[in-house]
Design an enzyme around this catalytic site. Structure first.
Site, PDB file in Angstrom:
ATOM      1  N   LYS A  66       4.140  -8.088   1.955  1.00 17.04           N
ATOM      2  CA  LYS A  66       4.593  -8.858   3.126  1.00 17.04           C
ATOM      3  C   LYS A  66       5.309 -10.144   2.694  1.00 17.04           C
ATOM      4  CE  LYS A  66       0.364  -9.305   4.660  1.00 17.04           C
ATOM      5  NZ  LYS A  66      -0.367  -8.526   3.629  1.00 17.04           N
ATOM      6  N   ARG A  75      -4.588 -11.075  12.676  1.00 15.66           N
ATOM      7  CA  ARG A  75      -5.345 -10.224  11.765  1.00 15.66           C
ATOM      8  C   ARG A  75      -6.534  -9.582  12.442  1.00 15.66           C
ATOM      9  NH1 ARG A  75      -3.536 -12.424   6.529  1.00 15.66           N
ATOM     10  NH2 ARG A  75      -4.531 -11.285   4.851  1.00 15.66           N
ATOM     11  N   ARG A  81      -0.845  -9.908  -9.391  1.00 13.92           N
ATOM     12  CA  ARG A  81       0.040 -10.890  -8.738  1.00 13.92           C
ATOM     13  C   ARG A  81      -0.067 -12.257  -9.420  1.00 13.92           C
ATOM     14  NH1 ARG A  81      -0.165 -11.295  -2.398  1.00 13.92           N
ATOM     15  NH2 ARG A  81      -2.393 -11.118  -2.792  1.00 13.92           N
ATOM     16  N   ARG A 121      -3.964 -16.213  -7.986  1.00 13.19           N
ATOM     17  CA  ARG A 121      -4.718 -16.714  -6.832  1.00 13.19           C
ATOM     18  C   ARG A 121      -6.203 -16.448  -7.048  1.00 13.19           C
ATOM     19  NH1 ARG A 121      -1.844 -14.324  -1.488  1.00 13.19           N
ATOM     20  NH2 ARG A 121      -4.031 -13.952  -0.996  1.00 13.19           N
ATOM     21  N   ARG A 134     -11.190  -7.560   0.690  1.00 14.03           N
ATOM     22  CA  ARG A 134     -10.114  -7.838   1.648  1.00 14.03           C
ATOM     23  C   ARG A 134      -9.568  -6.541   2.250  1.00 14.03           C
ATOM     24  NH1 ARG A 134      -6.942 -10.957  -2.525  1.00 14.03           N
ATOM     25  NH2 ARG A 134      -5.143 -10.900  -1.145  1.00 14.03           N
TER      26      ARG A 134
HETATM   27  P1  ADP Z   1       1.234  -9.550   0.508  1.00 11.39           P
HETATM   28  O1  ADP Z   1       1.942 -10.793   0.970  1.00 11.39           O
HETATM   29  O2  ADP Z   1       1.362  -8.418   1.450  1.00 11.39           O
HETATM   30  O3  ADP Z   1      -0.198  -9.803   0.124  1.00 11.39           O
HETATM   31  P2  ADP Z   1       2.956  -9.750  -1.899  1.00 11.39           P
HETATM   32  O4  ADP Z   1       4.334  -9.780  -1.348  1.00 11.39           O
HETATM   33  O5  ADP Z   1       2.388 -11.028  -2.409  1.00 11.39           O
HETATM   34  O6  ADP Z   1       1.950  -9.063  -0.824  1.00 11.39           O
HETATM   35  O7  ADP Z   1       2.912  -8.634  -3.049  1.00 11.39           O
HETATM   36  C1  ADP Z   1       1.702  -8.367  -3.770  1.00 11.39           C
HETATM   37  C2  ADP Z   1       2.036  -8.114  -5.246  1.00 11.39           C
HETATM   38  O8  ADP Z   1       2.717  -6.853  -5.352  1.00 11.39           O
HETATM   39  C3  ADP Z   1       2.960  -9.164  -5.856  1.00 11.39           C
HETATM   40  O9  ADP Z   1       2.590  -9.364  -7.198  1.00 11.39           O
HETATM   41  C4  ADP Z   1       4.351  -8.523  -5.759  1.00 11.39           C
HETATM   42  O10 ADP Z   1       5.218  -8.966  -6.803  1.00 11.39           O
HETATM   43  C5  ADP Z   1       4.033  -7.047  -5.882  1.00 11.39           C
HETATM   44  N1  ADP Z   1       4.933  -6.197  -5.079  1.00 11.39           N
HETATM   45  C6  ADP Z   1       5.486  -6.485  -3.864  1.00 11.39           C
HETATM   46  N2  ADP Z   1       6.286  -5.486  -3.446  1.00 11.39           N
HETATM   47  C7  ADP Z   1       6.230  -4.521  -4.408  1.00 11.39           C
HETATM   48  C8  ADP Z   1       6.854  -3.239  -4.569  1.00 11.39           C
HETATM   49  N3  ADP Z   1       7.672  -2.727  -3.630  1.00 11.39           N
HETATM   50  N4  ADP Z   1       6.576  -2.538  -5.688  1.00 11.39           N
HETATM   51  C9  ADP Z   1       5.724  -3.037  -6.640  1.00 11.39           C
HETATM   52  N5  ADP Z   1       5.120  -4.231  -6.544  1.00 11.39           N
HETATM   53  C10 ADP Z   1       5.361  -4.985  -5.439  1.00 11.39           C
HETATM   54  P1  ADP Z   2      -2.961 -11.201   1.620  1.00 12.45           P
HETATM   55  O1  ADP Z   2      -1.928 -10.661   2.536  1.00 12.45           O
HETATM   56  O2  ADP Z   2      -2.699 -10.865   0.200  1.00 12.45           O
HETATM   57  O3  ADP Z   2      -4.355 -10.877   2.046  1.00 12.45           O
HETATM   58  P2  ADP Z   2      -2.793 -13.922   2.745  1.00 12.45           P
HETATM   59  O4  ADP Z   2      -2.200 -15.068   2.050  1.00 12.45           O
HETATM   60  O5  ADP Z   2      -2.139 -13.423   3.964  1.00 12.45           O
HETATM   61  O6  ADP Z   2      -2.915 -12.796   1.642  1.00 12.45           O
HETATM   62  O7  ADP Z   2      -4.304 -14.259   3.138  1.00 12.45           O
HETATM   63  C1  ADP Z   2      -5.220 -14.807   2.218  1.00 12.45           C
HETATM   64  C2  ADP Z   2      -6.503 -15.179   2.931  1.00 12.45           C
HETATM   65  O8  ADP Z   2      -6.259 -16.214   3.889  1.00 12.45           O
HETATM   66  C3  ADP Z   2      -7.178 -14.061   3.724  1.00 12.45           C
HETATM   67  O9  ADP Z   2      -7.992 -13.244   2.910  1.00 12.45           O
HETATM   68  C4  ADP Z   2      -7.993 -14.884   4.733  1.00 12.45           C
HETATM   69  O10 ADP Z   2      -9.170 -15.410   4.142  1.00 12.45           O
HETATM   70  C5  ADP Z   2      -7.072 -16.053   5.039  1.00 12.45           C
HETATM   71  N1  ADP Z   2      -6.193 -15.750   6.200  1.00 12.45           N
HETATM   72  C6  ADP Z   2      -4.845 -15.608   6.186  1.00 12.45           C
HETATM   73  N2  ADP Z   2      -4.384 -15.320   7.413  1.00 12.45           N
HETATM   74  C7  ADP Z   2      -5.462 -15.293   8.247  1.00 12.45           C
HETATM   75  C8  ADP Z   2      -5.659 -15.032   9.637  1.00 12.45           C
HETATM   76  N3  ADP Z   2      -4.631 -14.728  10.458  1.00 12.45           N
HETATM   77  N4  ADP Z   2      -6.931 -15.075  10.114  1.00 12.45           N
HETATM   78  C9  ADP Z   2      -7.970 -15.382   9.334  1.00 12.45           C
HETATM   79  N5  ADP Z   2      -7.867 -15.609   8.016  1.00 12.45           N
HETATM   80  C10 ADP Z   2      -6.625 -15.570   7.462  1.00 12.45           C
END
Ligand code: ADP
Ligand code: ADP
Ligand code: ZN
Length: 213
Positions: free
Chosen positions: A13, A88, A127, A160, A171
């Site tokens: 995302k 979420r 990541r 992270r 998660r």
């Molecule tokens: P999210 O915001 O949904 O948690 P991220 O955009 O941070 O996800 O991506 C999670 C990890 O996967 C990062 O290390 C990113 O570089 C990697 N990643 C994202 N898109 C792809 C893809 N299409 N193929 C392989 N790895 C990816």
């Molecule tokens: P990812 O997509 O990899 O889970 P985010 O950065 O979106 O990473 O979220 C990291 C953490 O921040 C979540 O595991 C949660 O603890 C908190 N968080 C983010 N967005 C929300 C939300 N909309 N509601 C509650 N907690 C949230």
């Protein structure tokens, strides 16, 4: 463009949000980034968020809904926005709908970046993010030019604290239980667009542009 981007943790995302933000020239609003910024600043809200985030649990709705409403009320969101990581759960989705209706705002689409669980732990654990500018890398799938250093700004890359295997697994479980029902919620509204997130970075973005046309 008024958009939501949703998907399991690690689905890509944040990565795609950078592309979407540039292409459509809209602000990227990530609740996770907002919580991490609050933690860094050491605010009361940041401290509270930290205690949930490190366990991979959701931060309470009262806090989360408030910060999103405040952010969406800012001037730069008037002509569009990309909400990432919010809502979420159902309560957040209903609160958002109420806020949007009250303010005469209609969502254009909800993008679901779909990736199977089996791929995601590896994505999260590998990541790396830039301490300074927030750019995201991956130790296998998206390496920086120089190990551990951000291509954009030369600052160190860090992992992270919630990207450990145990927290990542938790998660994903929280997603299945609380966030997955939103897909049906937005499908019923007729605005859900699913793209396959288990493809190359560029192909995922091509597909996103295609479904938004
Ligand atoms: P999210 O915001 O949904 O948690 P991220 O955009 O941070 O996800 O991506 C999670 C990890 O996967 C990062 O290390 C990113 O570089 C990697 N990643 C994202 N898109 C792809 C893809 N299409 N193929 C392989 N790895 C990816
Ligand atoms: P990812 O997509 O990899 O889970 P985010 O950065 O979106 O990473 O979220 C990291 C953490 O921040 C979540 O595991 C949660 O603890 C908190 N968080 C983010 N967005 C929300 C939300 N909309 N509601 C509650 N907690 C949230
Ligand atoms: Zn950087």
């Amino acid at each position: 463009m008024k958009l939501l981007i949703t998907g399991r943790p690690g689905a890509g995302k944040g990565t795609q949000a950078v592309n979407i933000k540039e292409y459509y020239n809209i602000p990227h609003i990530s609740t996770g980034d907002m919580f991490r910024a609050a933690m860094k600043a050491g605010t009361k809200m940041g401290l509270l968020a930290k205690s949930y985030m490190e366990k991979g649990q959701l931060v309470p709705d009262e806090v989360t809904i408030g910060i999103v409403e405040d952010r969406l009320s800012e001037a730069d969101c008037k002509d569009g926005f990309l909400l990432d990581g919010f809502p979420r759960n159902l309560a957040q989705a209903e609160a958002l709908d109420k806020f949007l209706t009250k303010n005469g705002i209609k969502l254009d689409a909800v993008l679901d970046v779909n990736v199977e669980n089996s791929v995601l732990v590896r994505r999260m654990v590998g990541r790396r993010v830039c301490k300074n500018c927030g750019a995201t890398y991956h130790v296998e799938f998206n390496k920086p030019l120089k190990d551990g250093i951000c291509d954009n700004c030369g600052s160190p890359l860090v992992q992270r604290p919630d990207d450990t295997e145990a927290t990542a697994v938790n998660r994903l479980a929280v997603y299945d239980e609380q966030t997955a029902p939103l897909l049906d919620y937005y499908k019923k509204q007729g605005i859900l667009k699913t793209v396959n997130g288990d493809q190359s970075f560029d192909k995922v973005f091509e597909d996103i542009k295609a479904v938004l046309k």
